[in-house]
Design an enzyme around this catalytic site. Sequence first.
Site, PDB file in Angstrom:
ATOM      1  N   ARG A 148       0.878  -1.175   0.000  1.00  0.00           N
ATOM      2  CA  ARG A 148       0.000   0.000   0.000  1.00  0.00           C
ATOM      3  C   ARG A 148       0.908   1.214   0.000  1.00  0.00           C
ATOM      4  NH1 ARG A 148      -5.385   0.313  -0.723  1.00  0.00           N
ATOM      5  NH2 ARG A 148      -5.810   1.515   1.157  1.00  0.00           N
ATOM      6  N   ASP A 203       0.835  -9.256   4.274  1.00  0.00           N
ATOM      7  CA  ASP A 203       0.563 -10.519   3.602  1.00  0.00           C
ATOM      8  C   ASP A 203      -0.654 -10.403   2.699  1.00  0.00           C
ATOM      9  OD1 ASP A 203       2.675 -11.688   4.860  1.00  0.00           O
ATOM     10  OD2 ASP A 203       1.500 -13.070   6.095  1.00  0.00           O
ATOM     11  N   VAL A 219      -3.929 -11.997   1.158  1.00  0.00           N
ATOM     12  CA  VAL A 219      -4.936 -12.971   1.556  1.00  0.00           C
ATOM     13  C   VAL A 219      -5.732 -13.363   0.320  1.00  0.00           C
ATOM     14  CG1 VAL A 219      -6.927 -13.408   3.037  1.00  0.00           C
ATOM     15  CG2 VAL A 219      -5.062 -11.948   3.858  1.00  0.00           C
ATOM     16  N   ASP A 223     -13.910   3.041   7.697  1.00  0.00           N
ATOM     17  CA  ASP A 223     -14.385   2.934   6.313  1.00  0.00           C
ATOM     18  C   ASP A 223     -15.053   1.577   6.148  1.00  0.00           C
ATOM     19  OD1 ASP A 223     -14.907   3.402   3.662  1.00  0.00           O
ATOM     20  OD2 ASP A 223     -12.821   3.375   3.000  1.00  0.00           O
ATOM     21  N   ASN A 265     -14.276  -3.218   1.365  1.00  0.00           N
ATOM     22  CA  ASN A 265     -13.059  -3.267   2.169  1.00  0.00           C
ATOM     23  C   ASN A 265     -12.955  -4.562   2.969  1.00  0.00           C
ATOM     24  OD1 ASN A 265     -11.989  -0.847   1.342  1.00  0.00           O
ATOM     25  ND2 ASN A 265     -12.921   0.331   2.987  1.00  0.00           N
ATOM     26  N   ASP A 315      -8.123  -1.963   4.681  1.00  0.00           N
ATOM     27  CA  ASP A 315      -8.219  -0.506   4.558  1.00  0.00           C
ATOM     28  C   ASP A 315      -8.637   0.176   5.865  1.00  0.00           C
ATOM     29  OD1 ASP A 315      -7.528  -1.010   1.993  1.00  0.00           O
ATOM     30  OD2 ASP A 315      -9.255  -0.066   1.058  1.00  0.00           O
ATOM     31  N   GLU A 349      -7.454   3.170   6.833  1.00  0.00           N
ATOM     32  CA  GLU A 349      -6.975   4.553   6.727  1.00  0.00           C
ATOM     33  C   GLU A 349      -7.823   5.541   7.513  1.00  0.00           C
ATOM     34  OE1 GLU A 349      -5.036   4.613   2.266  1.00  0.00           O
ATOM     35  OE2 GLU A 349      -7.161   4.237   2.520  1.00  0.00           O
TER      36      GLU A 349
END
Length: 377
Positions: A78, A133, A135, A247, A252, A265, A267
């Site tokens: 990311r 990792d 998935v 979020d 997600n 996610d 964030e």
Amino acid sequence: MSPSPDDQGMRLQRSSRDTAALIPRLTAWLATQLPDDANPELALGSGIDSNGMSAETLTLTLRWQDAGAEQVDDLIARVVPAPGDFPVYEHYNLREQFDVMRIVAQASDVRVPLVRFLEPTGEVLGTPFLLMDRVDGLVPPDVMPYTFGDNWLFDADPEQQRSVQESTVEALAKIHAIPDAATTFAFLDPAHPGDSLLERNLNRARAWYEFAARDIGPSPLVERILKWLTDNIPEPSTYETVLSWGDARLGNLMYRDFAPVAVLDWEMATIGPRELDVAWITFGHRVFHAIAENFGFPGMPDFMRVEDVRASYARHAGVELADLTWYTMFAALNYAVVFLRAGGRQIHFGEMERPEDIEVLLHHRAIVEELLTELGA
């Protein structure tokens, strides 16, 4: 003839960066993070185009030596967008994301990817990044929205869709059940003015809108939302502080056998009322369903209905939720900023002309106007 999704800006360019050029620099950096004589080799896989726009997401395969034995790791990178690529957020804090995912994995059985490496300075790739990792599983697509059909979730039978809904709500309840959230995740308390935690979260969202408005222009509709939220903010005595995923969207989550195998996610993670996530996930589906209807598709009207989700949450969390009206409008505010930034990015990359009325970028405009009218706002 109805406009096509492409005409309506449903396909998004995420970056102008040459991702292949990142591999040598990333490989050299990994050599400094792994044991001596690891001799890492990194291969770039395909990008991830059907979900998300807040960060660049790369699939990677890492081969390296550990005491003479070859190791193979499938990773996800990311990467914070370059400033010139019209980023979604004004500020990115990968350290917070890295830490919250690490703590969630340690403190609960919520399934999150294992975070491996963090480079917070931007000195290696030009912007910060983290590696975690990879998935295996399926994600309900955002582009095109899963409500449009022709995807695994839409095509599932009612029992399978119910399994997705029930297990997703259970995952939310598990996130909210992590003890001592206000202390454990104190670093997520928004660094914005406010006498209460919810007021600080609201002012964080307000600052995000002001960031968007500087580029795309102000939205009278968004400012109506902000005024109503400010005038009607719940008192601290009405909510419990939990870890909020931030979020909470189906897009997600990664699923296998119609149950989550990864919560992705983080964030927008924060601490705040449990109602934030529940309203967010139900409102998000309502928006995607409405977009599908606008294009003449049937959508998914019987999925993620508020009354069903509330009942499911009460079963899994043992808690009856407060009224979701304020939290639904808060979700509407944040979705508005996402749509404004997404539209601004398309204008930036030449994928659409700047509209005279920027509020055509708000795909949930009709829903929001209806809600505000009901509230007399």
